[in-house]
Design an enzyme around this catalytic site. Structure first.
Site, PDB file in Angstrom:
ATOM      1  N   LYS A 111     -10.578  16.263 -15.411  1.00 35.58           N
ATOM      2  CA  LYS A 111     -12.037  16.096 -15.495  1.00 35.58           C
ATOM      3  C   LYS A 111     -12.724  16.823 -14.339  1.00 35.58           C
ATOM      4  CE  LYS A 111     -12.088  12.006 -18.371  1.00 35.58           C
ATOM      5  NZ  LYS A 111     -11.819  10.568 -18.361  1.00 35.58           N
ATOM      6  N   LYS A 190      -7.432  20.399 -28.075  1.00 33.70           N
ATOM      7  CA  LYS A 190      -7.403  18.985 -28.460  1.00 33.70           C
ATOM      8  C   LYS A 190      -8.794  18.563 -28.958  1.00 33.70           C
ATOM      9  CE  LYS A 190      -7.531  14.458 -26.506  1.00 33.70           C
ATOM     10  NZ  LYS A 190      -8.238  13.613 -25.803  1.00 33.70           N
ATOM     11  N   LYS A 193     -14.326  14.150 -28.015  1.00 33.95           N
ATOM     12  CA  LYS A 193     -15.775  13.945 -27.970  1.00 33.95           C
ATOM     13  C   LYS A 193     -16.400  14.788 -26.872  1.00 33.95           C
ATOM     14  CE  LYS A 193     -14.947   9.114 -28.764  1.00 33.95           C
ATOM     15  NZ  LYS A 193     -14.039   8.699 -27.677  1.00 33.95           N
TER      16      LYS A 193
HETATM   17  P1  ADP Z   1     -12.014  11.585 -26.768  1.00 30.73           P
HETATM   18  O1  ADP Z   1     -11.104  12.563 -26.105  1.00 30.73           O
HETATM   19  O2  ADP Z   1     -12.535  12.096 -28.046  1.00 30.73           O
HETATM   20  O3  ADP Z   1     -13.113  11.080 -25.859  1.00 30.73           O
HETATM   21  P2  ADP Z   1     -10.823   9.031 -26.290  1.00 30.73           P
HETATM   22  O4  ADP Z   1     -10.454   9.464 -24.918  1.00 30.73           O
HETATM   23  O5  ADP Z   1     -11.859   7.975 -26.446  1.00 30.73           O
HETATM   24  O6  ADP Z   1     -11.174  10.311 -27.155  1.00 30.73           O
HETATM   25  O7  ADP Z   1      -9.525   8.582 -27.051  1.00 30.73           O
HETATM   26  C1  ADP Z   1      -9.370   7.452 -27.868  1.00 30.73           C
HETATM   27  C2  ADP Z   1      -7.960   7.438 -28.423  1.00 30.73           C
HETATM   28  O8  ADP Z   1      -7.781   8.501 -29.358  1.00 30.73           O
HETATM   29  C3  ADP Z   1      -6.888   7.643 -27.342  1.00 30.73           C
HETATM   30  O9  ADP Z   1      -5.763   6.877 -27.669  1.00 30.73           O
HETATM   31  C4  ADP Z   1      -6.589   9.118 -27.412  1.00 30.73           C
HETATM   32  O10 ADP Z   1      -5.304   9.421 -26.955  1.00 30.73           O
HETATM   33  C5  ADP Z   1      -6.740   9.361 -28.921  1.00 30.73           C
HETATM   34  N1  ADP Z   1      -7.152  10.738 -29.188  1.00 30.73           N
HETATM   35  C6  ADP Z   1      -8.361  11.260 -28.965  1.00 30.73           C
HETATM   36  N2  ADP Z   1      -8.415  12.540 -29.365  1.00 30.73           N
HETATM   37  C7  ADP Z   1      -7.194  12.839 -29.848  1.00 30.73           C
HETATM   38  C8  ADP Z   1      -6.607  14.013 -30.418  1.00 30.73           C
HETATM   39  N3  ADP Z   1      -7.285  15.125 -30.559  1.00 30.73           N
HETATM   40  N4  ADP Z   1      -5.323  13.958 -30.789  1.00 30.73           N
HETATM   41  C9  ADP Z   1      -4.627  12.829 -30.646  1.00 30.73           C
HETATM   42  N5  ADP Z   1      -5.115  11.689 -30.116  1.00 30.73           N
HETATM   43  C10 ADP Z   1      -6.386  11.682 -29.736  1.00 30.73           C
END
Ligand code: ADP
Ligand code: TRP
Length: 322
Positions: A111, A190, A193
């Site tokens: 980050k 990846k 959001k």
């Molecule tokens: P983001 O990266 O979209 O903010 P979060 O950090 O809130 O998502 O992740 C919520 C859950 O979804 C976590 O368990 C994260 O590992 C999973 N996750 C989010 N994006 C992906 C992705 N592209 N592939 C696999 N798992 C994901």
């Protein structure tokens, strides 16, 4: 029966990466396990400073879960900030957490590398996540691969606390489905959001088409064979299509003669149909946000009853109960 716990940040609209990696496995667990599923709005404060957006995204995320089949009667389903016991446990745990452990966090380093100015909150993020997990004595934590280290940090903190004060916390294990460990976004990174590359679960049809058509592909001509393993379109297609259709597409890639545009059109159709039944339920829920708030309030009350038992124990161990 295991106690399974995971959370998701309301830092934006939930997308198909969240669905396959976290939401669907969690919803499936509710049939046979004790499920703790929550929306982590305290965590989202590390990156979101628009109160209105956070409020809206929190309620929308709750509607998404409910529409997709999460059953608030069976599961513990709540919003993190409605159970403030977690903030107190975070402080207690923070005092047993070495700086070095947090400095090694990949997520923190990533980050910062992306230009986020770090706050104390961002640095302390893994301690709050440890409190989330340990407060409920959860043993299995289903997450995407990016969260594995956070669960390891949780174990380190719990072990240290147990060593100093005696057996208090259950040591959790991460559960990662390697098949869907990283779901690509429309730019091939990846899906996240925070990268503006998502396909949302409840996208409207026009936006869905537009996003799928934008998925990045290589420049292999239509007539040439294509590599399914490195293709972002294929990698999303295989999540939505039945196995025989996936194999059929694999053969078409090997033979050549199938263009990416054609496969993208099929993918739009597949995604749209996949979420159709849930979309109808989602629209119903959106009509009555008051009822959704009611479900969340009841969920918080049920969850606080569990949280307060562990917190009381932790307060006693460290000597806060004089
Ligand atoms: P983001 O990266 O979209 O903010 P979060 O950090 O809130 O998502 O992740 C919520 C859950 O979804 C976590 O368990 C994260 O590992 C999973 N996750 C989010 N994006 C992906 C992705 N592209 N592939 C696999 N798992 C994901
Ligand atoms: N940090 C997780 C993520 O960004 C969300 C989260 C917060 C979480 N608390 C948790 C996940 C506890 C599992 C268990 O995806």
């Amino acid at each position: 029966m295991a106690r399974i716990l995971s959370g998701i940040q309301p830092s934006g609209t939930l997308h198909i990466g969240n669905y396959f990696a976290m939401m669907r496995p969690m919803i499936r667990f509710q049939a046979e396990h004790e499920l703790f599923c929550f929306i982590v709005n305290y965590h989202a404060l590390t990156t979101v400073d628009d109160g209105g957006a956070l409020r809206a995204n929190t309620l929308e995320a709750a509607m998404d879960f409910l529409a997709l089949g999460l059953d608030p009667e069976r599961a513990h389903f709540w919003v993190q900030g409605d159970v403030p016991e977690v903030a107190e446990l975070t402080w207690i745990l923070a005092c047993q957490t070495s700086l070095g452990l947090l400095e090694r966090s990949h997520s923190y380093k990533d980050k910062i590398a992306k230009g986020i100015t770090p706050s104390c909150g961002l640095f302390t993020y893994p301690v709050l996540m440890a409190a989330d997990i340990l407060l409920y004595q959860a043993n299995i934590i289903p997450v995407g691969r990016d969260q594995k280290q956070h669960v390891e940090i949780t174990r380190d903190i719990a072990e240290r606390f147990n060593n100093v004060y005696g057996e208090t916390f259950t040591l959790p294990e991460p559960l990662i489905n390697d098949d869907i460990a990283v779901i690509p976004g429309i730019d091939g990174q990846k899906m996240s959001k925070s990268y503006d590359n998502t396909i949302n679960i409840f996208e409207d049809e026009k936006a869905l088409k537009k996003k799928v058509m934008k998925i990045v592909t290589d420049s292999t001509p239509v007539e040439s064979p294509k590599n399914p393993e490195t293709c972002n379109v294929f990698n999303l297609y295989r999540l939505f299509a039945p196995a025989d259709r996936v194999e059929n597409l694999r053969d078409r890639y090997a033979k050549g003669g199938t263009g990416y545009g054609e496969v993208k059109k099929e993918l739009v159709e597949l995604i749209w149909e996949f979420f159709r039944p849930y979309r109808e339920r989602r629209a119903e829920l959106a009509k009555d946000p008051g009822a959704v708030r009611g479900i969340l309030a009841a969920g918080a009350e049920k969850t606080r009853a569990v949280a307060s038992v562990t917190l009381r124990e932790a307060r006693k161990k460290v000597g806060l109960n004089y």
